[in-house]
Design a protein around this motif. Structure first.
Motif, PDB file in Angstrom:
ATOM      1  N   ASP A 261       0.808  -1.223   0.000  1.00 18.90           N
ATOM      2  CA  ASP A 261       0.000   0.000   0.000  1.00 18.90           C
ATOM      3  C   ASP A 261       0.837   1.268   0.000  1.00 18.90           C
ATOM      4  OD1 ASP A 261      -2.315  -1.461  -0.067  1.00 18.90           O
ATOM      5  OD2 ASP A 261      -2.624  -1.431   2.112  1.00 18.90           O
ATOM      6  N   ARG A 262       2.145   1.141   0.168  1.00 19.72           N
ATOM      7  CA  ARG A 262       2.993   2.334   0.075  1.00 19.72           C
ATOM      8  C   ARG A 262       2.936   2.961  -1.307  1.00 19.72           C
ATOM      9  NH1 ARG A 262       8.820   0.368   1.659  1.00 19.72           N
ATOM     10  NH2 ARG A 262       8.165  -1.281   0.215  1.00 19.72           N
ATOM     11  N   TYR A 263       2.584   2.187  -2.337  1.00 23.14           N
ATOM     12  CA  TYR A 263       2.655   2.666  -3.714  1.00 23.14           C
ATOM     13  C   TYR A 263       1.287   2.933  -4.323  1.00 23.14           C
ATOM     14  CZ  TYR A 263       7.213   0.753  -2.757  1.00 23.14           C
ATOM     15  OH  TYR A 263       8.420   0.473  -2.162  1.00 23.14           O
ATOM     16  N   LYS A 264       0.197   2.798  -3.535  1.00 23.27           N
ATOM     17  CA  LYS A 264      -1.147   3.225  -3.933  1.00 23.27           C
ATOM     18  C   LYS A 264      -1.530   2.682  -5.310  1.00 23.27           C
ATOM     19  CE  LYS A 264      -0.975   7.463  -1.181  1.00 23.27           C
ATOM     20  NZ  LYS A 264       0.260   7.068  -0.476  1.00 23.27           N
ATOM     21  N   LEU A 265      -1.531   1.373  -5.443  1.00 21.33           N
ATOM     22  CA  LEU A 265      -1.909   0.731  -6.697  1.00 21.33           C
ATOM     23  C   LEU A 265      -3.401   0.927  -6.955  1.00 21.33           C
ATOM     24  CD1 LEU A 265       0.120  -2.598  -6.424  1.00 21.33           C
ATOM     25  CD2 LEU A 265       0.829  -0.398  -7.367  1.00 21.33           C
ATOM     26  N   ARG A 266      -3.772   1.160  -8.224  1.00 21.00           N
ATOM     27  CA  ARG A 266      -5.172   1.421  -8.565  1.00 21.00           C
ATOM     28  C   ARG A 266      -5.971   0.136  -8.707  1.00 21.00           C
ATOM     29  NH1 ARG A 266      -2.223   4.591 -12.287  1.00 21.00           N
ATOM     30  NH2 ARG A 266      -2.086   6.792 -11.681  1.00 21.00           N
ATOM     31  N   SER A 267      -5.389  -0.905  -9.229  1.00 19.77           N
ATOM     32  CA  SER A 267      -6.094  -2.165  -9.439  1.00 19.77           C
ATOM     33  C   SER A 267      -6.137  -2.941  -8.130  1.00 19.77           C
ATOM     34  CB  SER A 267      -5.401  -2.984 -10.533  1.00 19.77           C
ATOM     35  OG  SER A 267      -6.018  -4.239 -10.676  1.00 19.77           O
ATOM     36  N   MET A 285      11.682 -15.734   4.035  1.00 22.03           N
ATOM     37  CA  MET A 285      12.519 -14.572   3.715  1.00 22.03           C
ATOM     38  C   MET A 285      12.733 -13.739   4.961  1.00 22.03           C
ATOM     39  SD  MET A 285      10.712 -13.350   0.141  1.00 22.03           S
ATOM     40  CE  MET A 285      12.077 -12.287  -0.299  1.00 22.03           C
ATOM     41  N   ASP A 286      13.881 -13.066   5.019  1.00 20.30           N
ATOM     42  CA  ASP A 286      14.071 -12.075   6.063  1.00 20.30           C
ATOM     43  C   ASP A 286      13.358 -10.791   5.650  1.00 20.30           C
ATOM     44  OD1 ASP A 286      15.722 -10.789   4.198  1.00 20.30           O
ATOM     45  OD2 ASP A 286      17.511 -11.740   4.986  1.00 20.30           O
ATOM     46  N   PHE A 287      13.241  -9.860   6.584  1.00 19.48           N
ATOM     47  CA  PHE A 287      12.437  -8.667   6.317  1.00 19.48           C
ATOM     48  C   PHE A 287      13.073  -7.785   5.244  1.00 19.48           C
ATOM     49  CE2 PHE A 287      11.011  -4.311   7.287  1.00 19.48           C
ATOM     50  CZ  PHE A 287       9.644  -4.499   7.138  1.00 19.48           C
ATOM     51  N   VAL A 288      14.391  -7.730   5.194  1.00 19.07           N
ATOM     52  CA  VAL A 288      15.054  -6.900   4.185  1.00 19.07           C
ATOM     53  C   VAL A 288      14.726  -7.411   2.793  1.00 19.07           C
ATOM     54  CG1 VAL A 288      17.280  -6.082   3.362  1.00 19.07           C
ATOM     55  CG2 VAL A 288      16.890  -6.341   5.797  1.00 19.07           C
ATOM     56  N   SER A 289      14.785  -8.725   2.590  1.00 19.42           N
ATOM     57  CA  SER A 289      14.468  -9.298   1.287  1.00 19.42           C
ATOM     58  C   SER A 289      12.998  -9.101   0.948  1.00 19.42           C
ATOM     59  CB  SER A 289      14.819 -10.785   1.266  1.00 19.42           C
ATOM     60  OG  SER A 289      16.184 -10.982   1.555  1.00 19.42           O
ATOM     61  N   LEU A 290      12.127  -9.172   1.951  1.00 25.32           N
ATOM     62  CA  LEU A 290      10.702  -8.963   1.702  1.00 25.32           C
ATOM     63  C   LEU A 290      10.430  -7.533   1.264  1.00 25.32           C
ATOM     64  CD1 LEU A 290       7.928 -10.431   1.932  1.00 25.32           C
ATOM     65  CD2 LEU A 290       7.723  -9.382   4.197  1.00 25.32           C
ATOM     66  N   VAL A 291      11.093  -6.567   1.878  1.00 25.78           N
ATOM     67  CA  VAL A 291      10.922  -5.172   1.480  1.00 25.78           C
ATOM     68  C   VAL A 291      11.420  -4.958   0.051  1.00 25.78           C
ATOM     69  CG1 VAL A 291      11.673  -2.811   1.960  1.00 25.78           C
ATOM     70  CG2 VAL A 291      11.036  -4.304   3.834  1.00 25.78           C
ATOM     71  N   ALA A 292      12.575  -5.539  -0.272  1.00 19.67           N
ATOM     72  CA  ALA A 292      13.099  -5.399  -1.629  1.00 19.67           C
ATOM     73  C   ALA A 292      12.161  -6.033  -2.649  1.00 19.67           C
ATOM     74  CB  ALA A 292      14.483  -6.038  -1.709  1.00 19.67           C
ATOM     75  N   LEU A 293      11.614  -7.208  -2.338  1.00 21.14           N
ATOM     76  CA  LEU A 293      10.695  -7.874  -3.262  1.00 21.14           C
ATOM     77  C   LEU A 293       9.440  -7.041  -3.479  1.00 21.14           C
ATOM     78  CD1 LEU A 293      10.016 -10.373  -4.939  1.00 21.14           C
ATOM     79  CD2 LEU A 293       9.075 -11.418  -2.868  1.00 21.14           C
ATOM     80  N   ALA A 298       5.765  -4.209  -6.650  1.00 23.44           N
ATOM     81  CA  ALA A 298       4.696  -3.224  -6.531  1.00 23.44           C
ATOM     82  C   ALA A 298       5.054  -1.882  -7.145  1.00 23.44           C
ATOM     83  CB  ALA A 298       4.331  -3.044  -5.053  1.00 23.44           C
ATOM     84  N   LYS A 299       6.284  -1.453  -6.982  1.00 14.97           N
ATOM     85  CA  LYS A 299       6.670  -0.127  -7.468  1.00 14.97           C
ATOM     86  C   LYS A 299       7.265  -0.176  -8.873  1.00 14.97           C
ATOM     87  CE  LYS A 299       9.782   3.739  -6.481  1.00 14.97           C
ATOM     88  NZ  LYS A 299      10.858   4.235  -5.575  1.00 14.97           N
ATOM     89  N   LEU A 300       8.376  -0.898  -9.011  1.00 11.13           N
ATOM     90  CA  LEU A 300       9.086  -0.858 -10.275  1.00 11.13           C
ATOM     91  C   LEU A 300       8.357  -1.621 -11.379  1.00 11.13           C
ATOM     92  CD1 LEU A 300      12.777  -1.308  -9.080  1.00 11.13           C
ATOM     93  CD2 LEU A 300      11.540   0.790  -9.592  1.00 11.13           C
ATOM     94  N   PHE A 301       7.489  -2.571 -11.002  1.00 10.42           N
ATOM     95  CA  PHE A 301       6.790  -3.348 -12.033  1.00 10.42           C
ATOM     96  C   PHE A 301       5.366  -2.853 -12.220  1.00 10.42           C
ATOM     97  CE2 PHE A 301       4.328  -7.316 -13.092  1.00 10.42           C
ATOM     98  CZ  PHE A 301       4.675  -7.322 -14.428  1.00 10.42           C
ATOM     99  N   TRP A 302       4.487  -3.120 -11.241  1.00  9.80           N
ATOM    100  CA  TRP A 302       3.075  -2.858 -11.499  1.00  9.80           C
ATOM    101  C   TRP A 302       2.723  -1.378 -11.434  1.00  9.80           C
ATOM    102  CZ3 TRP A 302       0.055  -5.874 -13.997  1.00  9.80           C
ATOM    103  CH2 TRP A 302      -1.308  -5.560 -14.100  1.00  9.80           C
ATOM    104  N   ALA A 303       3.279  -0.633 -10.484  1.00 10.60           N
ATOM    105  CA  ALA A 303       2.988   0.806 -10.447  1.00 10.60           C
ATOM    106  C   ALA A 303       3.468   1.494 -11.722  1.00 10.60           C
ATOM    107  CB  ALA A 303       3.637   1.435  -9.217  1.00 10.60           C
ATOM    108  N   ASP A 304       4.576   1.047 -12.272  1.00  6.76           N
ATOM    109  CA  ASP A 304       5.053   1.614 -13.535  1.00  6.76           C
ATOM    110  C   ASP A 304       4.097   1.275 -14.678  1.00  6.76           C
ATOM    111  OD1 ASP A 304       7.558   2.708 -15.144  1.00  6.76           O
ATOM    112  OD2 ASP A 304       6.885   0.887 -16.167  1.00  6.76           O
ATOM    113  N   LEU A 305       3.577   0.046 -14.708  1.00  8.19           N
ATOM    114  CA  LEU A 305       2.620  -0.322 -15.758  1.00  8.19           C
ATOM    115  C   LEU A 305       1.329   0.485 -15.636  1.00  8.19           C
ATOM    116  CD1 LEU A 305       3.023  -4.217 -15.875  1.00  8.19           C
ATOM    117  CD2 LEU A 305       3.924  -2.525 -17.481  1.00  8.19           C
ATOM    118  N   GLU A 306       0.843   0.683 -14.417  1.00  3.83           N
ATOM    119  CA  GLU A 306      -0.375   1.479 -14.230  1.00  3.83           C
ATOM    120  C   GLU A 306      -0.173   2.932 -14.637  1.00  3.83           C
ATOM    121  OE1 GLU A 306      -2.859  -0.800 -10.711  1.00  3.83           O
ATOM    122  OE2 GLU A 306      -1.674   0.976 -10.212  1.00  3.83           O
TER     123      GLU A 306
END
Length: 820
Positions: A261-267, A285-293, A298-306
């Motif tokens: 939800d940090r990236y406010k996806l529309r779909s 996964m550790d938390f660092v890897s989860l944040v990176a994933l 969410a940001k670099l892939f789907w938010a960019d497509l939206e």
């Protein structure tokens, strides 16, 4: 007694991710509920005045101060009687003065002329102080936190709980009791008592948290110190945090939903899918890897497509859509500031582009795999991956990263001695300035290292010494802080260059990390440095060299208390966003009167300050920067170049595989040659000495003569050194004859001659001669065939073709499998 919920607003801070941790603590450790009524606030005005008169006398100050308090208290009580309410507290909360500490006296002063009174503002302030100390009214937390009056603390200490304040003071060392920060801590305790009632022993952990939320930033240092004092006295439960340092900035571990939800996806369907996917991956996964994933998906892939394709809501992406995303993810736009102060946007390659493609492909493949087991949950989203395996080739990215890292190492390794000298000199200079300042009286002037400083005329520190001085340019120089920064910068450079540990491992070094080990063979005791598990969850021991031992002993001496113990501090793991248990960390200092672990940013600031002082530059003339991880690469490279076996370097560095270790080693071409020569020298030392004796002049002449005697008319003789000719010099017949292509005509002439001689022998009937001549002619023809074959290979291009399956393996479906 009626109870009401606390007046501290918790909903707004809890809604902010940055304050998620303090909101969660408020739920676990709530502050005390504020009652609406109690005995002191239920009395009438006459009884209340008699009570506060006795309270005012306990202040123990001058008579005119007592008079001012009573005048103000009478006026305030008379004013509060005009306001609706069942008791003094309810009337106060209904009045307009309870809304804010600023301008609270204005409504009272506007009412006083109506009853023929004119009470000074100072008397009103003294009257409100008396009513608060007598527990007649309890202002709100926000009101007390924003009130800058310095008389609340001594008033409450004198009349409410003198024994509690005395015990709180005596729990601290004498040098900490009368500092300005200590007075702020006592003021924080008094404010909590003014809001919630009771004494020092009645304060709970939630009361401190509530005050920390309501207080302005410049007052939080005193609240944190008050928490430390109360915690050390055992007032709080053991499950409460050990420190409140920067707690309002701590987010804690966010859930997968909060990460997406940090990236406010529309779909919303895709948003829910990403949350489910991260939830499924979270346990492994550790938390660092989860944040990176979450950032990549969410940001670099789907938010960019939206953003580029509004309304998109399916994972089945057309070719043009995915091609456009691949082109965008390959670069990033960076804002750079120009020398004239303007900013410009620069496009640079994105280093993590290949990693983003790998994670997106894994996202698609995981869903397709999970759809087999749970078709009702993952089946609707199972579509072919738009990222092919060829798109995820990371070999080139790894090679490029290796080249960049090797270049950094080669550029910085020769400059490390200069950086070490700079760190040592900077620490000596900082100590010299601090010692000169300590020898100079307040208001005096001193000169050291060519600089002139002037001390202030007074100081608020308990030891009577200033923390700053004014240099010749009129700038305020905090020489004590400069010495701290120089010391920890020097310690960081020395420890990192001698151990090659990671920055998180450095900050987790504790007093218990220094251990000793007795060698079983000789009984010699050697010091070891125990590195706690970090990135790869591997605990390891490092041998402490004499230089490293000197640095560690200096650090321990600096952080050790007078009783010889190292204070326990609770560090915050910024990567995993969790609090570590209290440990005797070596990297700690004491700002604002409380022991805290040193942060990564403080270490980087100290390194940057040191580099700016050194004046080191790279090949392009730009200032050189050192990251803490650069020392790790330098340590591994220098160790391997100086003869440490790579598999031992792997153990010391704590790597999973030796390939990772070799990836850190930047091997120079010249060093590779020297290492090879050293290897040959070591191998020679293990062989018998007579094999490497110096040859005599006769042996050398014989050796050279051998090669001279190998020259024949048709080329070169291929027999070994020191051997005689086994074929009685019949070179044409000899298999070790190496015919030179330039002697082909001579060989053909010999063959023709042999053919003519065989014909003559046949005419003359020399049968014994014919057999020998035919053997020689066969040898000549064989040599000619060898020359023809060699020439043909040079001229001919051979098409190897593509191997077929039949050429690789043969299958027989009738063959039965192995029997048991």
């Amino acid at each position: 007694m009626t109870q009401v919920t606390p007046t501290v607003a918790l909903a707004t801070p809890a809604a902010t991710p940055r304050r998620a941790e303090i909101a969660a603590l408020m739920e676990t450790f709530p502050p005390r509920s504020r009652p609406t009524t109690w005995s002191a606030t239920e009395t009438n005005r006459v009884t209340t005045l008699k009570f506060v008169t006795q309270v005012s006398l306990r202040f123990g100050d001058r008579p005119n101060s007592h008079t001012s308090r009573m005048v103000g208290a009478r006026a305030l009580l008379q004013w509060l009687e005009t306001i609706p309410g069942d008791n003094w507290q309810q009337r106060w909360e209904t009045s307009p003065s309870a809304a804010s500490a600023r301008g609270w006296k204005v409504p009272v002063q506007a009412w006083l002329p109506s009853v023929g009174k004119k009470t000074p503002e100072s008397c009103l302030s003294c009257g409100l102080l008396l009513l608060t100390c007598a527990d007649v009214i309890r202002p709100s937390l926000q009101w007390v936190a924003s009130n800058a009056s310095g008389r609340l603390r001594p008033g409450l200490e004198a009349v409410r709980d003198p024994d509690g304040f005395k015990a709180l003071r005596e729990s601290r060392p004498p040098r900490e009791r009368e500092t300005r920060l200590a007075l702020k801590a006592l003021t924080a305790v008094a404010r909590i008592m003014a809001v919630n009632g009771g004494g020092v022993e009645d304060i709970v952990f939630g009361d401190v948290l509530a005050l920390l939320q309501a207080a302005p930033p410049h007052n939080r240092a005193g609240i944190r110190l008050a928490h430390s004092w109360l915690r050390d006295m055992g007032r709080f439960p053991t499950s409460a945090p050990e420190t409140l340092g920067h707690i309002q900035m701590r987010r804690g571990q966010l859930s997968p939903a909060e990460l997406v939800d940090r990236y406010k996806l529309r779909s919303k369907p895709v948003r829910d899918l990403l949350v489910d996917y991260l939830t499924e991956r979270q346990p492994t996964m550790d938390f660092v890897s989860l944040v990176a994933l979450s950032t990549f998906l969410a940001k670099l892939f789907w938010a960019d497509l939206e953003h580029h394709h509004p309304g998109i809501d399916s994972l089945r992406l057309p070719r043009d859509v995915i091609d456009g995303w691949k082109a965008r993810i390959a670069v990033k736009h960076v804002t750079q500031r120009q020398p004239d102060g303007t900013t410009t946007s620069v496009t640079k390659p994105r280093v993590s582009a290949d990693q983003a493609k790998v994670l997106v492909r894994a996202f698609y493949l995981d869903i397709a795999q999970w759809a087999v087991d749970e078709p009702e949950r993952w089946g609707p989203w199972a579509v072919p991956s738009p990222i092919s395996e060829a798109d995820c080739a990371t070999t080139k990215m790894g090679q490029a990263q290796k080249v960049r890292m090797d270049q950094r190492t080669r550029e910085r390794l020769p400059l490390l001695p200069a950086l070490v000298r700079t760190a040592d000199q900077q620490l000596k200079d900082a100590k010299a300035r601090l010692e000169a300042m300590d020898r100079t009286p307040l208001g005096g002037t001193f000169t050291t290292l060519g600089e002139t400083f002037t001390l202030p005329s007074d100081t608020s520190r308990s030891d009577g010494r200033p923390a700053l001085a004014i240099d010749g340019a009129g700038r305020r120089r905090f020489l004590l802080a400069e010495e701290k920064q120089a010391f920890w910068g020097w310690a960081t450079v020395e420890i990192l260059r001698h151990t090659g540990i990671r920055i998180e491992e450095l900050l987790e070094l504790g007093h218990h990390s220094i251990v000793s080990y007795t060698l079983p063979t000789s009984g010699v005791v050697v010091p070891l440095l125990q590195i706690a598990p970090s990135k790869t969850d591997q605990e390891r021991l490092l041998l402490v060299s004499p230089e490293l031992a000197d640095v560690l002993s200096t650090v321990v001496k600096r952080v050790r208390r007078r009783d010889g113990t190292v204070p326990l501090v609770a560090g915050y793991d910024a990567s995993e966003r969790v609090w570590n248990p209290p440990m005797p960390l070596l990297y700690q200092w004491r700002p604002s009167g409380t022991n805290r672990p040193i942060s990564r940013n403080a270490i980087r600031t100290a390194l940057n300050k040191m580099l700016s002082t050194s004046g080191l530059t790279n090949k392009s003339g730009q200032p050189l920067n050192f990251q803490p991880h650069d020392f790790r690469r330098i340590f591994i490279t220098d160790s391997i170049l100086n003869g440490l076996p790579p598999h031992i370097a792997q153990v010391i560095a704590g790597h999973d595989t030796i390939n990772t270790t070799m990836g850190y080693a930047a091997i120079y071409p010249a060093d590779a040659i020297e290492a090879h020569r050293a290897f040959i020298a070591r191998r020679r030392s293990l062989r018998p000495r007579e094999e490497y004796r110096t040859i005599t002049l006769e042996e050398w002449d014989e050796f050279l003569g051998h090669f001279e005697r190998r020259k024949v008319a048709l080329g070169q003789c291929g027999r070994a050194f020191g051997t005689d000719c086994q074929h009685e010099h019949a070179c044409v017949r000899c298999p070790v004859l190496i015919v030179s292509p330039e002697e082909r005509s001579r060989l053909e002439e010999i063959r023709d001659n042999l053919t003519a001689r065989i014909a003559e022998a046949e005419r003359e009937g020399w049968l014994g001669e014919i057999e020998g001549l035919e053997v020689s002619r066969a040898g000549a023809e064989d040599k000619l065939a060898q020359l023809d074959a060699a020439e043909e290979r040079r001229r001919t291009v051979v098409d190897l073709g593509l191997p077929t399956f039949q050429q690789i393996a043969a299958r027989n479906p009738d063959v039965e499998g192995p029997t048991e």
